[in-house]
Design a protein around this motif. Structure first.
Motif, PDB file in Angstrom:
ATOM      1  N   UNK A  41       0.823  -1.212   0.000  1.00 35.34           N
ATOM      2  CA  UNK A  41       0.000   0.000   0.000  1.00 35.34           C
ATOM      3  C   UNK A  41       0.856   1.260   0.000  1.00 35.34           C
ATOM      4  N   UNK A  42       2.047   1.200   0.566  1.00 35.35           N
ATOM      5  CA  UNK A  42       2.864   2.402   0.774  1.00 35.35           C
ATOM      6  C   UNK A  42       3.111   3.246  -0.484  1.00 35.35           C
ATOM      7  N   UNK A  43       3.452   2.832  -1.629  1.00 38.11           N
ATOM      8  CA  UNK A  43       3.991   1.544  -2.060  1.00 38.11           C
ATOM      9  C   UNK A  43       5.505   1.526  -1.896  1.00 38.11           C
ATOM     10  N   UNK A  44       6.033   0.348  -1.624  1.00 37.22           N
ATOM     11  CA  UNK A  44       7.469   0.172  -1.488  1.00 37.22           C
ATOM     12  C   UNK A  44       7.904  -1.122  -2.120  1.00 37.22           C
ATOM     13  N   UNK A  45       9.221  -1.307  -2.207  1.00 36.45           N
ATOM     14  CA  UNK A  45       9.786  -2.544  -2.754  1.00 36.45           C
ATOM     15  C   UNK A  45      10.417  -3.386  -1.655  1.00 36.45           C
ATOM     16  N   UNK A  46      10.414  -2.870  -0.443  1.00 33.76           N
ATOM     17  CA  UNK A  46      10.944  -3.592   0.702  1.00 33.76           C
ATOM     18  C   UNK A  46      10.475  -2.919   1.973  1.00 33.76           C
ATOM     19  N   UNK A  55      11.950  -4.399  16.543  1.00 33.92           N
ATOM     20  CA  UNK A  55      13.405  -4.526  16.416  1.00 33.92           C
ATOM     21  C   UNK A  55      13.892  -5.957  16.178  1.00 33.92           C
ATOM     22  N   UNK A  56      13.381  -6.576  15.104  1.00 33.94           N
ATOM     23  CA  UNK A  56      13.775  -7.939  14.751  1.00 33.94           C
ATOM     24  C   UNK A  56      14.449  -7.957  13.387  1.00 33.94           C
ATOM     25  N   UNK A  57      15.338  -8.940  13.184  1.00 34.34           N
ATOM     26  CA  UNK A  57      16.110  -9.053  11.952  1.00 34.34           C
ATOM     27  C   UNK A  57      15.295  -9.817  10.895  1.00 34.34           C
ATOM     28  N   UNK A  58      14.380  -9.098  10.288  1.00 37.53           N
ATOM     29  CA  UNK A  58      13.616  -9.663   9.180  1.00 37.53           C
ATOM     30  C   UNK A  58      13.128  -8.548   8.280  1.00 37.53           C
ATOM     31  N   UNK A  59      12.970  -8.887   7.000  1.00 43.45           N
ATOM     32  CA  UNK A  59      12.373  -7.939   6.072  1.00 43.45           C
ATOM     33  C   UNK A  59      11.627  -8.678   4.977  1.00 43.45           C
ATOM     34  N   UNK A  60      10.688  -7.952   4.363  1.00 35.71           N
ATOM     35  CA  UNK A  60       9.967  -8.447   3.196  1.00 35.71           C
ATOM     36  C   UNK A  60      10.407  -7.617   2.001  1.00 35.71           C
ATOM     37  N   UNK A  61      10.265  -8.198   0.814  1.00 37.10           N
ATOM     38  CA  UNK A  61      10.637  -7.481  -0.407  1.00 37.10           C
ATOM     39  C   UNK A  61       9.693  -7.893  -1.528  1.00 37.10           C
ATOM     40  N   UNK A  62       9.547  -7.003  -2.498  1.00 34.60           N
ATOM     41  CA  UNK A  62       8.702  -7.270  -3.653  1.00 34.60           C
ATOM     42  C   UNK A  62       9.115  -6.329  -4.767  1.00 34.60           C
ATOM     43  N   UNK A  68       8.687  -7.921 -16.227  1.00 31.23           N
ATOM     44  CA  UNK A  68       7.491  -8.329 -15.501  1.00 31.23           C
ATOM     45  C   UNK A  68       7.673  -9.535 -14.606  1.00 31.23           C
ATOM     46  N   UNK A  69       8.930  -9.934 -14.388  1.00 28.19           N
ATOM     47  CA  UNK A  69       9.192 -11.099 -13.534  1.00 28.19           C
ATOM     48  C   UNK A  69       9.029 -10.707 -12.065  1.00 28.19           C
ATOM     49  N   UNK A  70       8.086 -11.357 -11.355  1.00 28.80           N
ATOM     50  CA  UNK A  70       7.896 -11.017  -9.939  1.00 28.80           C
ATOM     51  C   UNK A  70       9.004 -11.605  -9.068  1.00 28.80           C
ATOM     52  N   UNK A  71       9.294 -10.900  -7.997  1.00 27.88           N
ATOM     53  CA  UNK A  71      10.330 -11.307  -7.043  1.00 27.88           C
ATOM     54  C   UNK A  71       9.834 -10.853  -5.686  1.00 27.88           C
TER      55      UNK A  71
END
Length: 188
Positions: A41-46, A55-62, A68-71
């Motif tokens: 929604x933000x929109x962001x890529x991570x 404060x945890x060591x994790x992230x999401x990415x898109x 057009x290859x999704x990641x």
């Protein structure tokens, strides 16, 4: 699922080293689901957990490349290796970077062209990403968040001066400021 508040530069969680993820439970799975929804929604890529006050060591990415290859994915407790930084003049347009925790600002930053990241996913399976270009930039950016570093902390003159001025002008750089995608008129 829920949209999460995104912390803005100055909040202590953004400027501290995050703790390793030690337990994957329903609460953590919900956090990750909420992070995906917030990032989209933000929109962001991570989006890194410290950016939403955790404060945890994790992230999401898109990211979807020109073909057009999704990641898309999540990485817990990542370790990052990068190639040497390129030499030469910075390209102000091609190397411009933004951040949801410094919303609306973009400044050029030299990043390594290639990166390899390892960690685990929510099922405990090994994750290994070997990427170049923008995907490498995304991994470096999100990994920095886990170490309390924002991209504006890495800027060189004159860009660091411009970023500092924008942060002061916006009233950021102090604890407790956040924004909510879909409610607040901000972009990162």
């Amino acid at each position: 699922m829920a949209i999460l508040e995104i912390c803005v530069t100055g909040d202590p969680v953004l400027h501290s080293i995050a703790r390793p993820v030690t337990v994957v439970d329903d609460e953590l799975r919900q956090l990750v689901a909420d992070m995906y929804e917030t990032m989209d929604l933000a929109p962001g890529v991570g989006l890194a957990a410290p950016q939403v006050g955790v404060p945890l060591r994790l992230f999401v990415y898109s990211y979807e490349d020109d073909e057009g290859a999704p990641w898309r994915g999540v990485v817990l407790n990542p370790i990052l290796w990068i190639s040497p930084l390129p030499i030469g003049e910075i390209d102000e347009e091609a190397e411009a970077e933004g951040c949801l925790s410094v919303p609306g600002e973009r400044h050029p930053l030299r990043r390594a062209e290639a990166a390899m990241l390892t960690g685990t996913d929510l099922e405990g399976d090994a994750v290994e990403l070997k990427v170049v270009g923008w995907r490498a930039r995304i991994l470096q950016h999100e990994f920095d968040h886990l170490n309390g570093v924002l991209y504006v902390d890495r800027l060189e003159l004159p860009y660091s001066r411009r970023a500092a001025k924008a942060i002061r002008k916006s009233g950021w750089g102090v604890p407790g400021i956040s924004w909510l995608p879909g409610r607040d008129d901000l972009e990162g």
